[in-house]
Design a protein around this motif. Structure first.
Motif, PDB file in Angstrom:
ATOM      1  N   TYR A 291       0.792  -1.230   0.000  1.00 28.92           N
ATOM      2  CA  TYR A 291       0.000   0.000   0.000  1.00 28.92           C
ATOM      3  C   TYR A 291       0.826   1.283   0.000  1.00 28.92           C
ATOM      4  N   PHE A 292       2.074   1.210   0.450  1.00 27.84           N
ATOM      5  CA  PHE A 292       2.889   2.425   0.473  1.00 27.84           C
ATOM      6  C   PHE A 292       3.936   2.467  -0.639  1.00 27.84           C
ATOM      7  N   PHE A 293       4.362   1.298  -1.114  1.00 23.20           N
ATOM      8  CA  PHE A 293       5.415   1.263  -2.125  1.00 23.20           C
ATOM      9  C   PHE A 293       4.977   0.554  -3.409  1.00 23.20           C
ATOM     10  N   SER A 294       3.735   0.092  -3.451  1.00 22.73           N
ATOM     11  CA  SER A 294       3.175  -0.626  -4.610  1.00 22.73           C
ATOM     12  C   SER A 294       4.004  -1.855  -4.991  1.00 22.73           C
ATOM     13  N   VAL A 295       4.610  -2.478  -4.005  1.00 18.44           N
ATOM     14  CA  VAL A 295       5.393  -3.700  -4.210  1.00 18.44           C
ATOM     15  C   VAL A 295       4.992  -4.695  -3.122  1.00 18.44           C
ATOM     16  N   SER A 296       4.593  -5.871  -3.544  1.00 27.75           N
ATOM     17  CA  SER A 296       4.245  -6.879  -2.536  1.00 27.75           C
ATOM     18  C   SER A 296       5.299  -7.983  -2.546  1.00 27.75           C
ATOM     19  N   ILE A 297       5.317  -8.738  -1.468  1.00 27.81           N
ATOM     20  CA  ILE A 297       6.237  -9.873  -1.349  1.00 27.81           C
ATOM     21  C   ILE A 297       5.516 -11.076  -1.952  1.00 27.81           C
ATOM     22  N   ALA A 298       6.027 -11.565  -3.062  1.00 27.31           N
ATOM     23  CA  ALA A 298       5.336 -12.613  -3.820  1.00 27.31           C
ATOM     24  C   ALA A 298       5.151 -13.896  -3.021  1.00 27.31           C
ATOM     25  N   TRP A 299       6.083 -14.224  -2.166  1.00 32.13           N
ATOM     26  CA  TRP A 299       6.053 -15.490  -1.446  1.00 32.13           C
ATOM     27  C   TRP A 299       5.458 -15.370  -0.046  1.00 32.13           C
ATOM     28  N   ALA A 300       4.992 -14.185   0.315  1.00 31.98           N
ATOM     29  CA  ALA A 300       4.550 -13.941   1.693  1.00 31.98           C
ATOM     30  C   ALA A 300       3.376 -14.823   2.112  1.00 31.98           C
ATOM     31  N   GLU A 301       2.360 -14.937   1.291  1.00 27.58           N
ATOM     32  CA  GLU A 301       1.177 -15.719   1.687  1.00 27.58           C
ATOM     33  C   GLU A 301       1.519 -17.193   1.877  1.00 27.58           C
TER      34      GLU A 301
END
Length: 167
Positions: A39-49
């Motif tokens: 939400y702040f950097f428009s980058v998510s951690i692909a493997w997080a879930e």
């Protein structure tokens, strides 16, 4: 002898609670980092879930040991609670013995799968994490639960005095 066994149980309970708490905190921290990144950097951690799922499996199956020790697992006991005390005690013993048998059976049947996952170095898709680790936590957790329930049966009445507070 019983005091030594109860000290062993206390050590298992402390370790299980600590490991479960660490796994839960890691899952929450990873989720928080993923939310901030998304939400702040428009980058998510692909493997997080995927890793959060593995952490939660570990948290649940390792954390179930203290639950099994205290006998506070979910039960459908509306009819049982209306029975006389000797009948309730007999049904509780039967329930515990069935749980031990089920946990042992699941552990025995899971072991060849765990061995195959290790031998073939199976890995998760997103995180490339060895699947043997989260999969092994299930039979390990069930084995610890079965051991603790068996000790609870054998030391009935004494663990309440020696186990400390039940949270």
């Amino acid at each position: 002898m019983i005091e030594a066994v109860l000290r062993f149980v206390r050590a298992i309970l402390v370790a299980a609670r600590a490991v479960s708490a660490v796994l839960l905190c890691c899952s929450v921290a990873l989720n928080f980092a993923n939310i901030v990144g998304r939400y702040f950097f428009s980058v998510s951690i692909a493997w997080a879930e995927e890793i959060m799922l593995f952490l939660m499996v570990g948290c649940v199956f390792i954390g179930n040991g203290p639950v099994a020790w205290s006998g506070r697992q979910i039960r459908m006991d509306v009819l049982v609670s209306m029975m006389p005390l000797p009948v309730r005690n007999a049904l509780a013993l039967i329930s515990d013995l069935l749980f031990i048998a089920t946990a042992i059976a699941l552990t025995v049947f899971a072991w060849p799968v765990i061995v195959d996952l290790a031998n073939f170095d199976e890995r998760s898709q997103a995180a490339n994490f060895p699947l043997v680790i989260p999969q092994a936590l299930i039979p390990i957790g069930l084995s610890v639960m079965a051991l603790l329930v068996a000790i609870r049966i054998l030391t009935r009445g004494r663990q309440a005095l020696s186990a400390g507070p039940r949270h």
